[in-house]
Design a protein around this motif. Structure first.
Motif, PDB file in Angstrom:
ATOM      1  N   GLY A 135       0.704  -1.189  -0.069  1.00  0.00           N
ATOM      2  CA  GLY A 135      -0.069   0.005  -0.009  1.00  0.00           C
ATOM      3  C   GLY A 135       0.872   1.156  -0.111  1.00  0.00           C
ATOM      4  O   GLY A 135       0.551   2.142  -0.797  1.00  0.00           O
ATOM      5  N   LEU A 136       1.769   1.291   0.893  1.00  0.00           N
ATOM      6  CA  LEU A 136       2.622   2.350   0.947  1.00  0.00           C
ATOM      7  C   LEU A 136       3.632   2.759  -0.418  1.00  0.00           C
ATOM      8  O   LEU A 136       3.938   3.735  -0.937  1.00  0.00           O
ATOM      9  CB  LEU A 136       3.618   2.275   2.013  1.00  0.00           C
ATOM     10  CG  LEU A 136       4.427   3.373   2.715  1.00  0.00           C
ATOM     11  CD1 LEU A 136       3.562   4.682   3.107  1.00  0.00           C
ATOM     12  CD2 LEU A 136       5.320   3.092   3.726  1.00  0.00           C
ATOM     13  N   THR A 137       4.091   1.490  -0.999  1.00  0.00           N
ATOM     14  CA  THR A 137       4.777   1.550  -2.239  1.00  0.00           C
ATOM     15  C   THR A 137       3.874   1.964  -3.225  1.00  0.00           C
ATOM     16  O   THR A 137       4.336   2.882  -4.204  1.00  0.00           O
ATOM     17  CB  THR A 137       5.286   0.045  -2.495  1.00  0.00           C
ATOM     18  OG1 THR A 137       6.026  -0.345  -1.184  1.00  0.00           O
ATOM     19  CG2 THR A 137       6.184   0.187  -3.927  1.00  0.00           C
ATOM     20  N   ALA A 138       2.720   1.539  -3.454  1.00  0.00           N
ATOM     21  CA  ALA A 138       1.753   2.117  -4.353  1.00  0.00           C
ATOM     22  C   ALA A 138       1.363   3.351  -4.211  1.00  0.00           C
ATOM     23  O   ALA A 138       1.257   4.196  -5.293  1.00  0.00           O
ATOM     24  CB  ALA A 138       0.305   1.047  -4.383  1.00  0.00           C
ATOM     25  N   LEU A 139       1.414   3.971  -2.889  1.00  0.00           N
ATOM     26  CA  LEU A 139       1.091   5.422  -2.833  1.00  0.00           C
ATOM     27  C   LEU A 139       2.343   6.241  -3.140  1.00  0.00           C
ATOM     28  O   LEU A 139       2.231   7.309  -3.814  1.00  0.00           O
ATOM     29  CB  LEU A 139       0.916   5.769  -1.407  1.00  0.00           C
ATOM     30  CG  LEU A 139      -0.756   5.436  -0.955  1.00  0.00           C
ATOM     31  CD1 LEU A 139      -0.656   5.640   0.589  1.00  0.00           C
ATOM     32  CD2 LEU A 139      -1.522   6.506  -1.665  1.00  0.00           C
ATOM     33  N   VAL A 140       3.559   5.795  -2.755  1.00  0.00           N
ATOM     34  CA  VAL A 140       4.578   6.771  -3.001  1.00  0.00           C
ATOM     35  C   VAL A 140       5.330   6.468  -4.366  1.00  0.00           C
ATOM     36  O   VAL A 140       5.734   7.504  -4.870  1.00  0.00           O
ATOM     37  CB  VAL A 140       5.712   6.484  -1.791  1.00  0.00           C
ATOM     38  CG1 VAL A 140       6.954   7.000  -1.944  1.00  0.00           C
ATOM     39  CG2 VAL A 140       5.127   6.765  -0.513  1.00  0.00           C
ATOM     40  N   VAL A 141       5.447   5.236  -4.819  1.00  0.00           N
ATOM     41  CA  VAL A 141       6.075   5.014  -6.103  1.00  0.00           C
ATOM     42  C   VAL A 141       5.056   4.326  -7.070  1.00  0.00           C
ATOM     43  O   VAL A 141       5.274   3.175  -7.463  1.00  0.00           O
ATOM     44  CB  VAL A 141       7.369   4.347  -5.977  1.00  0.00           C
ATOM     45  CG1 VAL A 141       8.569   5.067  -6.395  1.00  0.00           C
ATOM     46  CG2 VAL A 141       7.701   3.693  -4.710  1.00  0.00           C
ATOM     47  N   PRO A 142       3.872   4.806  -7.380  1.00  0.00           N
ATOM     48  CA  PRO A 142       2.833   4.199  -8.171  1.00  0.00           C
ATOM     49  C   PRO A 142       3.171   3.716  -9.358  1.00  0.00           C
ATOM     50  O   PRO A 142       2.929   2.599  -9.817  1.00  0.00           O
ATOM     51  CB  PRO A 142       1.973   5.457  -8.268  1.00  0.00           C
ATOM     52  CG  PRO A 142       2.583   6.539  -8.287  1.00  0.00           C
ATOM     53  CD  PRO A 142       3.809   6.373  -7.076  1.00  0.00           C
ATOM     54  N   GLY A 143       4.395   4.331 -10.282  1.00  0.00           N
ATOM     55  CA  GLY A 143       4.804   3.989 -11.413  1.00  0.00           C
ATOM     56  C   GLY A 143       5.545   2.476 -11.480  1.00  0.00           C
ATOM     57  O   GLY A 143       5.400   1.584 -12.148  1.00  0.00           O
ATOM     58  N   TRP A 144       6.330   2.582 -10.552  1.00  0.00           N
ATOM     59  CA  TRP A 144       7.098   1.314 -10.345  1.00  0.00           C
ATOM     60  C   TRP A 144       6.227   0.086  -9.828  1.00  0.00           C
ATOM     61  O   TRP A 144       6.424  -1.054 -10.366  1.00  0.00           O
ATOM     62  CB  TRP A 144       8.243   1.742  -9.158  1.00  0.00           C
ATOM     63  CG  TRP A 144       9.185   0.403  -9.105  1.00  0.00           C
ATOM     64  CD1 TRP A 144      10.319  -0.042  -9.890  1.00  0.00           C
ATOM     65  CD2 TRP A 144       9.147  -0.606  -7.855  1.00  0.00           C
ATOM     66  NE1 TRP A 144      10.941  -1.005  -9.270  1.00  0.00           N
ATOM     67  CE2 TRP A 144      10.137  -1.325  -8.117  1.00  0.00           C
ATOM     68  CE3 TRP A 144       8.269  -0.806  -6.760  1.00  0.00           C
ATOM     69  CZ2 TRP A 144      10.468  -2.545  -7.367  1.00  0.00           C
ATOM     70  CZ3 TRP A 144       8.678  -1.876  -5.881  1.00  0.00           C
ATOM     71  CH2 TRP A 144       9.517  -2.708  -6.300  1.00  0.00           C
ATOM     72  N   PHE A 145       5.351   0.663  -8.697  1.00  0.00           N
ATOM     73  CA  PHE A 145       4.546  -0.531  -8.318  1.00  0.00           C
ATOM     74  C   PHE A 145       3.770  -1.184  -9.250  1.00  0.00           C
ATOM     75  O   PHE A 145       3.473  -2.464  -9.478  1.00  0.00           O
ATOM     76  CB  PHE A 145       3.590  -0.184  -7.256  1.00  0.00           C
ATOM     77  CG  PHE A 145       2.538  -0.738  -6.651  1.00  0.00           C
ATOM     78  CD1 PHE A 145       2.896  -1.668  -5.707  1.00  0.00           C
ATOM     79  CD2 PHE A 145       1.176  -0.918  -7.284  1.00  0.00           C
ATOM     80  CE1 PHE A 145       1.889  -2.738  -5.317  1.00  0.00           C
ATOM     81  CE2 PHE A 145       0.418  -1.785  -6.690  1.00  0.00           C
ATOM     82  CZ  PHE A 145       0.643  -2.716  -5.715  1.00  0.00           C
ATOM     83  N   VAL A 146       3.092  -0.292 -10.109  1.00  0.00           N
ATOM     84  CA  VAL A 146       2.221  -1.067 -11.446  1.00  0.00           C
ATOM     85  C   VAL A 146       3.137  -1.696 -12.298  1.00  0.00           C
ATOM     86  O   VAL A 146       2.665  -2.775 -12.678  1.00  0.00           O
ATOM     87  CB  VAL A 146       1.674   0.054 -12.232  1.00  0.00           C
ATOM     88  CG1 VAL A 146       0.837  -0.329 -13.497  1.00  0.00           C
ATOM     89  CG2 VAL A 146       0.678   0.896 -11.142  1.00  0.00           C
ATOM     90  N   ASP A 147       4.353  -1.518 -12.623  1.00  0.00           N
ATOM     91  CA  ASP A 147       5.396  -2.038 -13.246  1.00  0.00           C
ATOM     92  C   ASP A 147       5.445  -3.398 -12.954  1.00  0.00           C
ATOM     93  O   ASP A 147       5.635  -4.260 -13.629  1.00  0.00           O
ATOM     94  CB  ASP A 147       6.608  -1.455 -13.586  1.00  0.00           C
ATOM     95  CG  ASP A 147       6.573  -0.258 -14.744  1.00  0.00           C
ATOM     96  OD1 ASP A 147       5.436  -0.489 -15.487  1.00  0.00           O
ATOM     97  OD2 ASP A 147       7.426   0.263 -14.976  1.00  0.00           O
ATOM     98  N   VAL A 148       5.878  -3.371 -11.656  1.00  0.00           N
ATOM     99  CA  VAL A 148       6.464  -4.627 -11.116  1.00  0.00           C
ATOM    100  C   VAL A 148       5.311  -5.658 -10.533  1.00  0.00           C
ATOM    101  O   VAL A 148       5.395  -6.707 -10.561  1.00  0.00           O
ATOM    102  CB  VAL A 148       7.599  -4.389  -9.636  1.00  0.00           C
ATOM    103  CG1 VAL A 148       7.871  -5.395  -9.079  1.00  0.00           C
ATOM    104  CG2 VAL A 148       8.618  -3.647 -10.437  1.00  0.00           C
ATOM    105  N   PHE A 149       4.337  -5.096  -9.851  1.00  0.00           N
ATOM    106  CA  PHE A 149       3.506  -5.913  -9.227  1.00  0.00           C
ATOM    107  C   PHE A 149       2.231  -6.290  -9.974  1.00  0.00           C
ATOM    108  O   PHE A 149       1.076  -7.223  -9.604  1.00  0.00           O
ATOM    109  CB  PHE A 149       3.182  -5.352  -7.819  1.00  0.00           C
ATOM    110  CG  PHE A 149       3.993  -5.595  -6.831  1.00  0.00           C
ATOM    111  CD1 PHE A 149       4.495  -6.950  -6.514  1.00  0.00           C
ATOM    112  CD2 PHE A 149       5.135  -4.839  -6.470  1.00  0.00           C
ATOM    113  CE1 PHE A 149       5.367  -7.137  -5.505  1.00  0.00           C
ATOM    114  CE2 PHE A 149       6.046  -4.992  -5.633  1.00  0.00           C
ATOM    115  CZ  PHE A 149       6.232  -6.122  -5.085  1.00  0.00           C
TER     116      PHE A 149
END
Ligand code: CTP
Ligand code: MG
Length: 182
Positions: A135-149
């Motif tokens: 959740g924190l990662t999705a909020l703070v680094v959304p682009g990377w989160f979407v790419d990776v997860f």
């Protein structure tokens, strides 16, 4: 077609900085509790199981691991068949900090429910840190989160993490590192 092997390998790789802090906290834990022994509405705020030492050690180990993984990603990708992602600086922080925060938030909730330290709350114990780390990662680094997860790996993480968590805790219990097997 999405290869199952690559989903598993990348999901575990990307979650390592969130997985390892909990285990590091178990090994390093002890000393002053974060809540300083304070109570709220008749129960401890967090309890003796959430300590400064465990939390700081958990975050430090998680960040260090992410740094090492960033160096290892290219050479490992070279020899393997799976492209391993690197961690942007913000994700190096949000994964371990989120994991520790989730664990702490779960203790807060457990104390409000009248559960004593070390009691098992199935589901909560196994997913608290995953939900907060992601959740924190999705909020703070959304682009990377979407790419990776997004989204097979997310599915894998949510389904398999509880099993992984239960088995490492059982191992820690057998090794006398933890007083209860969950
Ligand atoms: N630990 C710590 N600091 C943290 C998290 C864990 O010092 N932030 C250490 C404590 O020694 C704790 C052990 O790791 O007892 C196991 O962690 P966990 O299972 O999360 O805590 P519990 O003792 O079960 O407490 P709670 O009921 O509050 O979850
Ligand atoms: Mg516990």
């Amino acid at each position: 077609m999405v290869s199952l092997v690559s989903v598993v390998v990348v999901a575990v790789w990307a979650m390592l900085p969130a997985y390892v802090p909990n285990n590091a906290a178990v090994l390093a834990g002890g000393g002053s509790p974060i809540d300083g022994g304070r109570t709220w509405r008749g129960a401890r705020v967090l309890g003796d199981g959430k300590t400064w030492r465990g939390t700081v050690a958990g975050v430090a180990v998680g960040v260090t691991l992410a740094v090492v993984q960033n160096f290892a990603a290219a050479p490992l990708t070279e020899v393997g068949m799976v492209t391993l992602p690197t961690f942007p600086v913000l994700a190096m922080v949000t994964l371990p900090v989120g994991a520790m925060l989730g664990d702490i938030a779960a203790s807060f909730l457990k104390r409000r429910l009248g559960e004593s330290r070390g009691s098992a709350v199935p589901g909560l114990d196994q997913l608290d840190f995953v939900v907060f780390a992601l959740g924190l990662t999705a909020l703070v680094v959304p682009g990377w989160f979407v790419d990776v997860f997004w989204y097979e790996r997310l599915l894998f993480v949510v389904v398999v993490t509880p099993l992984l968590h239960l088995s490492t805790n059982y191992l820690a219990y057998k090794l006398d590192l933890k007083s209860v097997p969950w």
